[in-house]
Scaffold this motif. Structure first.
Motif, mmCIF file in Angstrom:
data_model
loop_
_atom_site.group_PDB
_atom_site.id
_atom_site.type_symbol
_atom_site.label_atom_id
_atom_site.label_comp_id
_atom_site.label_asym_id
_atom_site.label_seq_id
_atom_site.Cartn_x
_atom_site.Cartn_y
_atom_site.Cartn_z
ATOM 1 N N HIS A 1 42.296 47.029 40.559
ATOM 2 C CA HIS A 1 43.067 45.804 40.802
ATOM 3 C C HIS A 1 43.939 45.518 39.580
ATOM 4 O O HIS A 1 43.437 45.431 38.450
ATOM 5 C CB HIS A 1 42.141 44.623 41.071
ATOM 6 C CG HIS A 1 42.857 43.448 41.655
ATOM 7 N ND1 HIS A 1 43.724 42.677 40.919
ATOM 8 C CD2 HIS A 1 42.857 42.924 42.918
ATOM 9 C CE1 HIS A 1 44.222 41.732 41.683
ATOM 10 N NE2 HIS A 1 43.723 41.850 42.913
ATOM 11 N N PRO A 2 45.233 45.365 39.768
ATOM 12 C CA PRO A 2 46.134 45.242 38.600
ATOM 13 C C PRO A 2 45.835 44.043 37.711
ATOM 14 O O PRO A 2 45.992 44.130 36.489
ATOM 15 C CB PRO A 2 47.529 45.140 39.237
ATOM 16 C CG PRO A 2 47.299 44.790 40.667
ATOM 17 C CD PRO A 2 45.977 45.374 41.036
ATOM 18 N N HIS A 3 45.393 42.931 38.291
ATOM 19 C CA HIS A 3 45.117 41.754 37.461
ATOM 20 C C HIS A 3 43.904 41.997 36.565
ATOM 21 O O HIS A 3 43.921 41.628 35.374
ATOM 22 C CB HIS A 3 44.876 40.529 38.342
ATOM 23 C CG HIS A 3 44.609 39.280 37.560
ATOM 24 N ND1 HIS A 3 45.581 38.663 36.799
ATOM 25 C CD2 HIS A 3 43.464 38.540 37.393
ATOM 26 C CE1 HIS A 3 45.056 37.596 36.206
ATOM 27 N NE2 HIS A 3 43.778 37.504 36.545
ATOM 28 N N VAL A 4 42.878 42.644 37.100
ATOM 29 C CA VAL A 4 41.688 42.948 36.297
ATOM 30 C C VAL A 4 42.022 43.987 35.241
ATOM 31 O O VAL A 4 41.639 43.857 34.065
ATOM 32 C CB VAL A 4 40.528 43.423 37.195
ATOM 33 C CG1 VAL A 4 39.293 43.724 36.350
ATOM 34 C CG2 VAL A 4 40.200 42.377 38.261
ATOM 35 N N GLN B 1 23.821 42.480 45.212
ATOM 36 C CA GLN B 1 24.458 42.997 46.424
ATOM 37 C C GLN B 1 25.159 41.908 47.234
ATOM 38 O O GLN B 1 26.206 42.152 47.829
ATOM 39 C CB GLN B 1 23.402 43.662 47.314
ATOM 40 C CG GLN B 1 22.698 44.847 46.688
ATOM 41 C CD GLN B 1 23.527 46.116 46.730
ATOM 42 O OE1 GLN B 1 24.517 46.213 47.448
ATOM 43 N NE2 GLN B 1 23.122 47.111 45.961
ATOM 44 N N SER B 2 24.583 40.731 47.293
ATOM 45 C CA SER B 2 25.044 39.724 48.258
ATOM 46 C C SER B 2 25.969 38.671 47.672
ATOM 47 O O SER B 2 26.528 37.861 48.403
ATOM 48 C CB SER B 2 23.830 39.014 48.881
ATOM 49 O OG SER B 2 23.014 38.424 47.881
ATOM 50 N N GLY B 3 26.156 38.669 46.367
ATOM 51 C CA GLY B 3 26.929 37.621 45.724
ATOM 52 C C GLY B 3 28.420 37.851 45.705
ATOM 53 O O GLY B 3 28.943 38.824 46.236
ATOM 54 N N PHE B 4 29.135 36.916 45.094
ATOM 55 C CA PHE B 4 30.582 36.956 44.940
ATOM 56 C C PHE B 4 31.298 37.023 46.287
ATOM 57 O O PHE B 4 32.215 37.812 46.489
ATOM 58 C CB PHE B 4 31.000 38.105 44.020
ATOM 59 C CG PHE B 4 30.588 37.875 42.586
ATOM 60 C CD1 PHE B 4 31.347 37.099 41.737
ATOM 61 C CD2 PHE B 4 29.391 38.397 42.110
ATOM 62 C CE1 PHE B 4 30.956 36.866 40.424
ATOM 63 C CE2 PHE B 4 28.986 38.161 40.800
ATOM 64 C CZ PHE B 4 29.762 37.390 39.956
ATOM 65 N N ALA B 5 30.831 36.176 47.208
ATOM 66 C CA ALA B 5 31.470 35.962 48.512
ATOM 67 C C ALA B 5 31.338 37.139 49.470
ATOM 68 O O ALA B 5 31.977 37.146 50.523
ATOM 69 C CB ALA B 5 32.945 35.582 48.350
ATOM 70 N N MET C 1 30.459 41.932 39.343
ATOM 71 C CA MET C 1 30.818 40.823 38.452
ATOM 72 C C MET C 1 32.078 41.116 37.634
ATOM 73 O O MET C 1 32.888 40.232 37.386
ATOM 74 C CB MET C 1 29.629 40.551 37.535
ATOM 75 C CG MET C 1 29.628 39.229 36.828
ATOM 76 S SD MET C 1 28.001 39.018 36.033
ATOM 77 C CE MET C 1 28.278 37.500 35.143
ATOM 78 N N GLY C 2 32.243 42.376 37.212
ATOM 79 C CA GLY C 2 33.399 42.754 36.403
ATOM 80 C C GLY C 2 34.269 43.798 37.054
ATOM 81 O O GLY C 2 35.075 44.449 36.380
ATOM 82 N N ASN C 3 34.099 44.001 38.373
ATOM 83 C CA ASN C 3 34.928 44.955 39.134
ATOM 84 C C ASN C 3 34.840 46.371 38.578
ATOM 85 O O ASN C 3 35.788 47.155 38.665
ATOM 86 C CB ASN C 3 36.391 44.518 39.173
ATOM 87 C CG ASN C 3 37.074 44.899 40.465
ATOM 88 O OD1 ASN C 3 36.589 44.566 41.544
ATOM 89 N ND2 ASN C 3 38.185 45.612 40.391
ATOM 90 N N GLY C 4 33.686 46.692 38.016
ATOM 91 C CA GLY C 4 33.485 48.031 37.473
ATOM 92 C C GLY C 4 33.200 48.043 35.985
ATOM 93 O O GLY C 4 32.660 49.027 35.462
ATOM 94 N N MET C 5 33.542 46.990 35.276
ATOM 95 C CA MET C 5 33.165 46.879 33.875
ATOM 96 C C MET C 5 31.678 46.528 33.793
ATOM 97 O O MET C 5 31.158 45.822 34.660
ATOM 98 C CB MET C 5 33.980 45.799 33.173
ATOM 99 C CG MET C 5 35.425 46.175 32.956
ATOM 100 S SD MET C 5 35.639 47.596 31.859
ATOM 101 C CE MET C 5 35.071 46.925 30.298
ATOM 102 N N PRO C 6 30.972 46.991 32.764
ATOM 103 C CA PRO C 6 29.526 46.749 32.670
ATOM 104 C C PRO C 6 29.199 45.332 32.238
ATOM 105 O O PRO C 6 29.099 45.035 31.047
ATOM 106 C CB PRO C 6 29.058 47.782 31.638
ATOM 107 C CG PRO C 6 30.260 48.027 30.791
ATOM 108 C CD PRO C 6 31.448 47.893 31.699
ATOM 109 N N ALA D 1 38.795 37.676 35.162
ATOM 110 C CA ALA D 1 39.863 38.144 36.043
ATOM 111 C C ALA D 1 39.378 38.258 37.485
ATOM 112 O O ALA D 1 40.125 37.982 38.425
ATOM 113 C CB ALA D 1 40.398 39.483 35.550
ATOM 114 N N VAL D 2 38.130 38.672 37.666
ATOM 115 C CA VAL D 2 37.562 38.730 39.022
ATOM 116 C C VAL D 2 37.540 37.335 39.641
ATOM 117 O O VAL D 2 37.902 37.151 40.812
ATOM 118 C CB VAL D 2 36.149 39.354 38.996
ATOM 119 C CG1 VAL D 2 35.432 39.131 40.328
ATOM 120 C CG2 VAL D 2 36.231 40.845 38.693
ATOM 121 N N LEU D 3 37.120 36.340 38.875
ATOM 122 C CA LEU D 3 37.129 34.972 39.392
ATOM 123 C C LEU D 3 38.545 34.529 39.746
ATOM 124 O O LEU D 3 38.758 33.850 40.763
ATOM 125 C CB LEU D 3 36.514 34.017 38.368
ATOM 126 C CG LEU D 3 35.022 34.175 38.088
ATOM 127 C CD1 LEU D 3 34.557 33.100 37.092
ATOM 128 C CD2 LEU D 3 34.191 34.108 39.353
#
Length: 449
Positions: free
Chosen positions: A83-86, A264-268, A293-298, A334-336
């Motif tokens: 995702h470009p914004h992240v 697994q179930s969070g973040f909508a 939570m971080g779109n792939g970041m740890p 950025a995910v938020l």
């Protein structure tokens, strides 16, 4: 050794078995051979014919030859691959500074305030780690400190992580990873498991009460019940939702806490709310988050009710070098941003409803489909040998999974017998993706189901 290997293979759905096919492209064969020589034990590849990706966008992955695969499996890139914004937020932070929680970081405080604002006000303290395993490990440490108990209750095929502690209450890992003597198992909330004349709520409450009694009989006071709010490793059970209040009441009556595992179930992901526990109408004592939570970041997190965590904080130092450091926090923020600006929750609700409706229509006459279930963009299709007996059909599930992969759509399996198709795309999955998925699934179903 052979039987141990067979059990390991059986416990891992849709596993690539080296030597099973010689038709892989030469480059892929060479890379797999090199991989096998240098990587440590326990690594696996999925699909009968593994696939290599070099780029991605939204819910799409692109292989070395430029082929577009529809990703209906990976939940880690929560708001979409690359995702470009992240990506821009992470790159910008990397060129500035990356410090840890021993230094004042306004961005960390900003992020914690924003994230906590998505929770009920009673859940108001955040600790940050690097993985879901670390989050669940910390959650259980705090639960034990708060309750003075050691007993843990989980569902029969749950997966909560890979640390030694968390693996001890992750039965999904199989016979090679034994459970702790302080761990008791209960059924997932599958209404079919309740005895005739018994509601699911009654069945689940009795299961928890029996587990508590057995722990006490063996000298273990209850520390926590921990559940994945979508029961994904058990086979995906999201409805009905009226059973959990009684379960939590039993846990609290025994002096324990309830930990909601939202990795697994969070973040909508379930569409109706930001967090899975909200659908269940309960207030957890502790909530854990991870992968998306971080779109792939740890980055991962644990959210506490203050009264549960304060004594631990006064007596135990918690420092995680990378948990809460600047770069992962930038990714999380950025995910938020994306969840808010792209109205992701509404898209998830609409795409998920269309996806499940389409799957039900395609499979309504199939004797091999027991149920299509799920919420939002977490969908399970349970495959059986016969609807009357409900005998699991793992081989059929693997055939469907690999047929879909051959048509460049990625899914996998879940459940104790790995016979439930697991459909869990990035939340960028839109109406065009739903159409492509259903058209392809209909082709596979015509031949297989």
């Amino acid at each position: 050794m052979t039987s141990t290997l067979s059990r390991a293979i059986a416990n891992y759905p849709n596993r690539f078995i080296p030597g099973a096919t010689s038709e892989l492209p030469e480059h892929l064969q060479e890379t797999i051979q090199r991989r096998d020589k240098v990587l440590g034990p326990g690594y696996t590849l999925i699909y009968k014919e593994p696939v290599e990706f070099v780029s991605g966008h939204g819910a799409h992955l692109i292989d070395r030859d430029g082929n577009d695969y529809l990703d209906a499996y990976n939940n880690v890139p929560c708001v979409g691959h690359a995702h470009p914004h992240v990506a821009e937020a992470v790159a910008r932070q990397m060129t500035a500074v990356n410090t840890n929680t021993r230094y004042v970081q306004e961005a960390l405080v900003d992020y914690a305030e924003r994230l906590l604002a998505t929770f009920p006000e009673e859940l108001s303290r955040l600790s940050i780690a690097c993985s879901g395993s670390e989050a669940n490990d910390l959650a259980v440490r705090v639960a034990r400190f708060h309750t003075g108990g050691e007993g843990i209750i989980v569902t029969r095929w749950a997966y909560h992580g890979i640390t030694r502690e968390v693996a001890s209450f992750s039965p999904h890992l199989g016979a090679g990873s034994p459970l702790g003597p302080n761990v008791r198992l209960i059924d997932p909330p599958d209404p079919r498991l309740a005895a005739p004349g018994t509601t699911l709520a009654e069945h689940m409450r009795r299961q928890v009460r029996a587990a508590i009694d057995d722990l006490e009989r063996h000298g273990y006071r209850l520390a926590a019940l921990i559940t994945d709010c979508a029961y994904t490793s058990d086979g995906i059970f999201t409805d009905p939702v009226d059973y959990m209040r009684g379960v939590v009441e039993e846990v609290h009556a025994a002096g324990g806490v309830y930990i909601a595992d939202e990795v697994q179930s969070g973040f909508a992901r379930l569409g109706e709310s930001m967090w899975g526990f909200s659908r269940l109408g309960v207030l957890p004592d502790i909530v854990t988050m991870g992968k998306p939570m971080g779109n792939g970041m740890p980055i991962s997190g644990v959210v506490f009710r203050p009264e549960v965590s304060e004594e631990f904080g006064r007596n135990v130092r918690y420092f995680n070098t990378f948990g809460g450091s600047s770069i992962p926090v930038a990714a999380g923020a950025a995910v938020l941003d994306v969840l808010e600006t792209e109205n992701v929750q509404q898209r998830v609700l609409e795409s998920g409803n269309a996806l499940r409706a389409g799957l039900r229509e395609i499979t309504k006459d199939s004797p091999h489909v027991a149920e299509v279930r799920g919420a939002g963009l977490y969908v399970g299709v349970e495959l059986v040998k016969d609807r009357d007996t409900l005998e699991p059909d793992r081989l059929l599930a693997e055939d469907v999974i690999n047929d879909m992969r051959d048509r460049r759509i990625l899914i996998n399996g879940t459940g104790r017998s790995a016979n439930t198709l697991k459909i869990r795309p990035p939340l960028a999955f839109d109406s065009a993706d739903v159409t492509r998925f259903l058209e392809t699934f209909a082709e596979v179903a015509k031949n297989r189901l």
